[in-house]
Design an enzyme around this catalytic site. Structure first.
Site, short mmCIF file in Angstrom:
data_model
loop_
_atom_site.label_atom_id
_atom_site.label_comp_id
_atom_site.label_asym_id
_atom_site.label_seq_id
_atom_site.Cartn_x
_atom_site.Cartn_y
_atom_site.Cartn_z
N ARG A 135 0.87 -1.17 0.00
CA ARG A 135 0.00 0.00 0.00
C ARG A 135 0.91 1.22 0.00
O ARG A 135 2.04 1.16 0.47
CB ARG A 135 -0.89 0.01 1.25
CG ARG A 135 -1.81 -1.20 1.37
CD ARG A 135 -2.55 -1.21 2.71
NE ARG A 135 -3.45 -2.34 2.81
CZ ARG A 135 -3.14 -3.53 3.28
NH1 ARG A 135 -1.89 -3.75 3.72
NH2 ARG A 135 -4.02 -4.51 3.34
N LYS A 160 -1.80 -3.10 7.88
CA LYS A 160 -3.23 -3.11 8.17
C LYS A 160 -3.55 -4.28 9.08
O LYS A 160 -3.06 -5.39 8.88
CB LYS A 160 -4.02 -3.23 6.86
CG LYS A 160 -5.50 -2.94 7.02
CD LYS A 160 -6.18 -2.90 5.66
CE LYS A 160 -7.65 -2.57 5.80
NZ LYS A 160 -8.33 -2.54 4.48
N HIS A 265 -3.25 2.32 -5.30
CA HIS A 265 -3.66 0.97 -4.92
C HIS A 265 -3.79 0.05 -6.13
O HIS A 265 -3.73 -1.18 -5.99
CB HIS A 265 -4.98 1.03 -4.15
CG HIS A 265 -5.09 -0.01 -3.08
ND1 HIS A 265 -4.31 0.01 -1.94
CD2 HIS A 265 -5.88 -1.11 -2.98
CE1 HIS A 265 -4.63 -1.03 -1.18
NE2 HIS A 265 -5.57 -1.73 -1.79
N ARG A 268 -0.96 -2.38 -6.41
CA ARG A 268 -1.05 -3.53 -5.50
C ARG A 268 -1.96 -4.59 -6.12
O ARG A 268 -1.65 -5.78 -6.09
CB ARG A 268 -1.58 -3.06 -4.15
CG ARG A 268 -1.81 -4.15 -3.12
CD ARG A 268 -2.15 -3.50 -1.78
NE ARG A 268 -2.87 -4.38 -0.87
CZ ARG A 268 -2.29 -5.23 -0.02
NH1 ARG A 268 -0.97 -5.33 0.01
NH2 ARG A 268 -3.00 -5.98 0.79
N HIS A 291 -3.32 -10.50 3.62
CA HIS A 291 -4.75 -10.70 3.82
C HIS A 291 -4.99 -11.74 4.91
O HIS A 291 -4.34 -12.79 4.92
CB HIS A 291 -5.41 -11.21 2.53
CG HIS A 291 -5.52 -10.16 1.47
ND1 HIS A 291 -5.70 -10.47 0.13
CD2 HIS A 291 -5.48 -8.81 1.54
CE1 HIS A 291 -5.77 -9.34 -0.57
NE2 HIS A 291 -5.63 -8.33 0.26
N TYR A 300 -9.02 -11.69 -7.04
CA TYR A 300 -8.12 -11.53 -8.19
C TYR A 300 -8.27 -12.67 -9.19
O TYR A 300 -7.93 -12.52 -10.36
CB TYR A 300 -6.67 -11.41 -7.72
CG TYR A 300 -6.46 -10.21 -6.84
CD1 TYR A 300 -6.59 -8.91 -7.35
CD2 TYR A 300 -6.18 -10.33 -5.48
CE1 TYR A 300 -6.43 -7.80 -6.53
CE2 TYR A 300 -6.02 -9.23 -4.66
CZ TYR A 300 -6.15 -7.96 -5.20
OH TYR A 300 -6.00 -6.86 -4.40
#
Length: 318
Positions: A135, A160, A265, A268, A291, A300
């Site tokens: 990010r 995150k 973003h 990414r 994640h 994706y």
């Protein structure tokens, strides 16, 4: 109300728990908004019904995005459960569900076209986003000690979800960072002569007064100006602000003649899509992106059309 003893005490509680400055500002904003919404009633005199009412107001009157609604809920959950030690219980409230949107991704050719139109520093930052799946905030926060130029790896600190993770570093980015190292360390040395250095997390400067002199703490992408640390009040040099990179990227995308909606973003997203397209295991991609749930990474596969594996369009049978 910005300086009310109540909000100030919450601020100190947030800092005591080691939350980021961004989280602190966000939580205080929504807690203040909640109190004002209920005509400045003290939160200890309210509870789940008022929280539900506020969240419904945000969705139905303010028409806020789903993610904004979730941030407001997180702020009020912190207020009641961690600060007031008051269990909200079951709010009987369902957050609005976000309509699934496929992320915009770029082809390698499009990425190359954008990079060719950027000046060296923004180009290197965008190249790292694309090459490592970071990010923009994670990239700009990188310090010298977070990057292993020989093993080609990056350690993302406090990402995150307040988690650390490791991801890969491209050889090309490694070479460019090596060339940049002397430049940023020279800036740190010059700052040190004036008794300042890179901004440090929380109150680390109080615990380790000379840490700002250690090369490992220097930012790879330092700001050109000195600022005041928001917690300690000390003069320091922070990292670049993301707005400068976003402006440069926007101009490059326009100049490249691309009609896609491209943000920092997007690179990414493109990183993840390219890895899957070239045969990387989805669990590996999940780990590199940080994640928590593989379902987040599976979006994706929809970009690639892999969820339709083996299915042929009827038009191709004509």
């Amino acid at each position: 109300m910005d300086h009310s003893p109540f909000l100030e005490d919450i601020r100190q509680n947030i800092r005591l728990r080691g939350y980021s400055i961004r989280t602190e500002k966000s939580y205080l904003y929504w807690i203040k908004a909640f109190i004002l919404f209920k005509n400045k009633t003290h939160p200890s005199l309210m509870g789940a019904p008022e929280v539900t009412q506020f969240l419904s107001f945000l969705a139905n009157q303010r028409h806020v995005a789903v993610n904004t609604q979730k941030v407001a809920l997180n702020a009020l959950a912190f207020l009641y459960q961690k600060y007031l030690h008051q269990n909200l219980g079951d709010l009987g409230f369902s957050l609005a569900t976000k309509q699934r949107q496929l992320p915009v991704v770029l082809t390698p050719e499009e990425v190359s076209r954008i990079l060719s139109l950027l000046s060296p520093e923004p180009a290197l930052i965008i190249r790292i986003l694309y090459g490592s799946g970071l990010r923009i905030s994670e990239c700009l926060r990188l310090r010298v000690q977070d990057v292993d130029l020989d093993k080609l790896s990056i350690t993302v600190r406090d990402g995150k979800g307040r988690q650390d993770r490791q991801t890969l570093l491209s050889h090309q980015c490694s070479q460019q960072l090596k060339a940049r190292l002397n430049q940023v360390l020279a800036m740190q040395k010059s700052d040190n002569q004036n008794g300042i250095g890179p901004s440090l997390p929380g109150i680390l400067s109080h615990k380790y007064p000379n840490a700002f002199r250690q090369p490992g703490w220097m930012f790879w992408f330092p700001s050109q100006t000195v600022c005041t640390h928001p917690i300690t009040g000390e003069a320091c040099r922070h990292h670049l602000h993301s707005s400068s990179i976003r402006r440069a990227l926007s101009a490059a995308v326009q100049q490249a003649g691309l009609f896609k909606k491209v943000s920092c973003h997007t690179f990414r997203h493109s990183f993840a899509t390219q890895l899957l397209a070239t045969g990387a295991d989805i669990r590996t991609v999940q780990e590199l992106l940080g994640h928590n749930d593989v379902k987040t990474t599976q979006i994706y596969t929809h970009v690639l059309g892999q969820h339709y594996a083996g299915v042929m369009s009827p038009a191709d049978r004509l």
